[in-house]
Design an enzyme around this catalytic site. Structure first.
Site, short mmCIF file in Angstrom:
data_model
loop_
_atom_site.label_atom_id
_atom_site.label_comp_id
_atom_site.label_asym_id
_atom_site.label_seq_id
_atom_site.Cartn_x
_atom_site.Cartn_y
_atom_site.Cartn_z
N CYS A 152 -3.36 12.24 12.06
CA CYS A 152 -2.01 12.37 11.67
C CYS A 152 -1.79 13.65 10.92
O CYS A 152 -2.36 13.85 9.67
CB CYS A 152 -1.32 11.21 11.11
N CYS B 105 4.03 -6.72 1.42
CA CYS B 105 3.92 -5.65 2.18
C CYS B 105 2.44 -4.95 2.45
O CYS B 105 1.90 -4.78 1.46
CB CYS B 105 4.93 -4.63 2.20
N CYS C 297 8.40 -3.49 8.94
CA CYS C 297 9.15 -2.35 7.91
C CYS C 297 8.66 -1.50 8.82
O CYS C 297 7.45 -0.74 8.95
CB CYS C 297 8.17 -2.27 6.66
N CYS D 53 -9.74 8.62 6.50
CA CYS D 53 -9.47 8.00 7.78
C CYS D 53 -9.66 8.52 9.10
O CYS D 53 -9.91 9.96 9.13
CB CYS D 53 -7.95 8.07 7.67
N CYS E 16 -1.12 13.93 7.20
CA CYS E 16 -1.78 13.01 6.10
C CYS E 16 -2.69 13.53 5.37
O CYS E 16 -3.79 14.04 5.92
CB CYS E 16 -1.98 11.88 7.06
N ARG F 22 15.16 2.42 3.04
CA ARG F 22 14.39 2.75 1.83
C ARG F 22 14.12 4.54 2.01
O ARG F 22 13.68 5.19 2.76
CB ARG F 22 13.16 2.21 1.86
N CYS G 43 3.54 -3.14 -1.99
CA CYS G 43 3.04 -2.66 -0.74
C CYS G 43 1.79 -2.00 -0.83
O CYS G 43 1.41 -1.08 -1.74
CB CYS G 43 4.06 -1.61 -0.27
N1 SAM Z 1 -3.12 3.96 8.08
C1 SAM Z 1 -1.63 3.41 8.17
C2 SAM Z 1 -0.61 3.83 9.14
O1 SAM Z 1 -1.02 5.10 9.66
O2 SAM Z 1 0.29 3.20 9.24
C3 SAM Z 1 -0.84 3.24 6.80
C4 SAM Z 1 -0.73 4.28 5.75
S1 SAM Z 1 0.20 5.72 6.20
C5 SAM Z 1 -0.15 6.64 4.98
C6 SAM Z 1 1.98 5.10 5.84
C7 SAM Z 1 3.15 6.10 6.44
O3 SAM Z 1 3.15 7.12 5.08
C8 SAM Z 1 2.82 7.03 7.45
O4 SAM Z 1 3.34 6.43 8.74
C9 SAM Z 1 3.89 8.19 6.94
O5 SAM Z 1 5.28 7.76 7.60
C10 SAM Z 1 3.91 8.23 5.52
N2 SAM Z 1 3.38 9.58 5.10
C11 SAM Z 1 1.98 9.67 5.06
N3 SAM Z 1 1.86 10.95 4.59
C12 SAM Z 1 2.86 11.61 4.25
C13 SAM Z 1 3.63 12.74 3.78
N4 SAM Z 1 2.72 13.65 3.75
N5 SAM Z 1 4.76 13.15 3.60
C14 SAM Z 1 5.63 11.94 3.74
N6 SAM Z 1 5.31 10.75 4.54
C15 SAM Z 1 3.84 10.55 4.75
FE1 SF4 Z 2 -4.95 7.36 8.77
FE2 SF4 Z 2 -3.06 8.86 7.52
FE3 SF4 Z 2 -2.73 8.49 10.15
FE4 SF4 Z 2 -2.44 6.24 8.40
S1 SF4 Z 2 -1.15 8.10 8.37
S2 SF4 Z 2 -3.77 6.58 10.30
S3 SF4 Z 2 -4.11 6.90 6.80
S4 SF4 Z 2 -4.38 9.52 8.85
#
Ligand code: SAM
Ligand code: SF4
Ligand code: DTB
Length: 333
Positions: free
Chosen positions: A51, A124, A184, A47, A54, A256, A91
């Protein structure tokens, strides 16, 4: 609910707070059910966004490799299995900054959604940023809810992500609502935020009009290689307090209990359910990280005397076309 109202609730002794959230819960969710939602990463890793929690960001050496979008047939196999296992919501997550109408990958996603939607589960997706056009097309294809978390307070957000803004997130949520999909939207605890940040996050989420249909509360799973890999854990009673507040501030939303259950005891999870959580991600894997085993979750739900939510046909496919066969083949197959 305003920050000050949330703060006053938060400052009470834990048992008083839970007593209040429990009575809101009983008034709105008398069935004592837990919704089981299956999560599938349909496009993993690589990606562009940064973030800092992530593992799927291309900027960190997390050990998660970039993969291609899964085929519609492979996804359908997983969706059917999820339904057989008792999930009422499927989802699908993609590690993208966002999607654009007219691109091949967006067309592929629409095909996938049409097929999954015909299985009769809530559908979802979480695909990142959406404009009004993309939102409308997803809704027409059968998406019932769009997951887009604000993750933390507006003030703390820039410390966590630099490649998009909090306002970008709000704009996508508006587009989702205008297209008639449920929202959501939740967040993560453990990003180095203060209690005030957590309350401000709930202030923003509860102010949406309409309120979100579901609110995932994630506990950071520290992913090796990410900037937050060494963050310390979240106290279980803090988690319970935020769940209780979410239940009071969003009485009709599914709250959730999301990422991070592998690091929570069964007693801790039971307290979360008592305080107002009524949904979990179900299945051994989240997107890239581990989740409790299916048997373990079913066993816990049964020992607590809770039941699992029955399918909600009304939400299952808002625009299902009665003339289409129940399960059309994937376009590519
Ligand atoms: N890329 C899209 C986005 O950013 O909305 C969808 C995927 S993103 C992985 C979805 C959510 O997963 C994030 O907004 C975050 O809240 C949660 N998430 C991701 N990595 C995480 C982690 N290491 N621990 C807890 N929650 C996590
Ligand atoms: Fe990309 Fe992860 Fe951020 Fe979603 S949460 S935009 S998958 S870096
Ligand atoms: C949400 O709030 N939590 C889910 C879902 N929405 C997409 C994702 C949790 C991801 C946990 C980390 C991982 O699996 O990489």
């Amino acid at each position: 609910m305003t920050f000050d109202e949330l703060r006053r609730l938060y400052e009470q002794p834990l048992f008083e707070l839970i007593q209040q959230s429990r009575s809101v819960h009983e008034a709105n969710w008398p069935e004592n059910e837990v919704q089981l939602c299956t999560l599938l990463s349909i496009k993993t890793g690589g990606c562009s966004e940064d973030c800092s929690y992530c593992a799927q960001s291309a900027r960190y050496n997390s050990g998660v490799d970039a993969e291609r979008l899964m085929t519609c047939d492979a996804i359908m196999e997983r969706a059917r299995a999820a339904k057989e296992n008792g999930s009422t919501r499927f989802c699908m997550g993609a590690a993208w900054r966002g999607v654009r109408a007219g691109t091949q990958r967006f067309e592929q996603v629409l095909d996938i959604v049409r097929n999954v939607s015909d299985l009769g589960m809530e559908v979802c997706v979480t695909l990142g940023e959406l404009g009004p056009d993309e939102a409308q097309k997803l809704r027409d294809a059968g998406v019932t809810a769009y997951n887009h978390n604000i993750d933390t307070s507006p003030e703390h957000y820039p410390n966590i992500v630099s490649t998009h803004t909090f306002d970008d997130r709000l704009r996508t949520i508006r587009n989702v609502q205008d297209a008639g999909m449920s929202v959501c939207c939740g967040g993560i605890l453990g990003l180095g935020e203060s209690t005030d940040d957590r309350l401000k996050m709930l202030e923003v989420i509860s102010s949406f009009n309409p309120q979100p249909e579901s609110v995932p509360i994630n506990k950071l799973m520290p992913m090796p290689g990410t900037p937050l890999a060494e963050n310390s854990g979240v106290d279980v009673f803090e988690l319970v307090r935020i769940i209780a507040l979410a239940r009071i501030a969003l009485p009709k939303a599914k709250v959730r209990l999301s990422a991070g259950r592998t690091a929570l005891s069964e007693e801790g999870q039971a307290l979360c359910f008592f305080a107002g959580a009524n949904s979990i991600f179900y299945g051994d894997k989240l997107l890239t990280a581990a989740n409790p085993a299916v048997e373990k979750d079913l066993n816990l739900i049964s020992r607590l005397g809770l039941s699992t939510q029955k399918p909600n046909r009304h939400l299952a496919s808002p625009d299902a076309d009665p003339d289409r066969p129940l399960e059309p083949a994937c376009a590519s197959s």
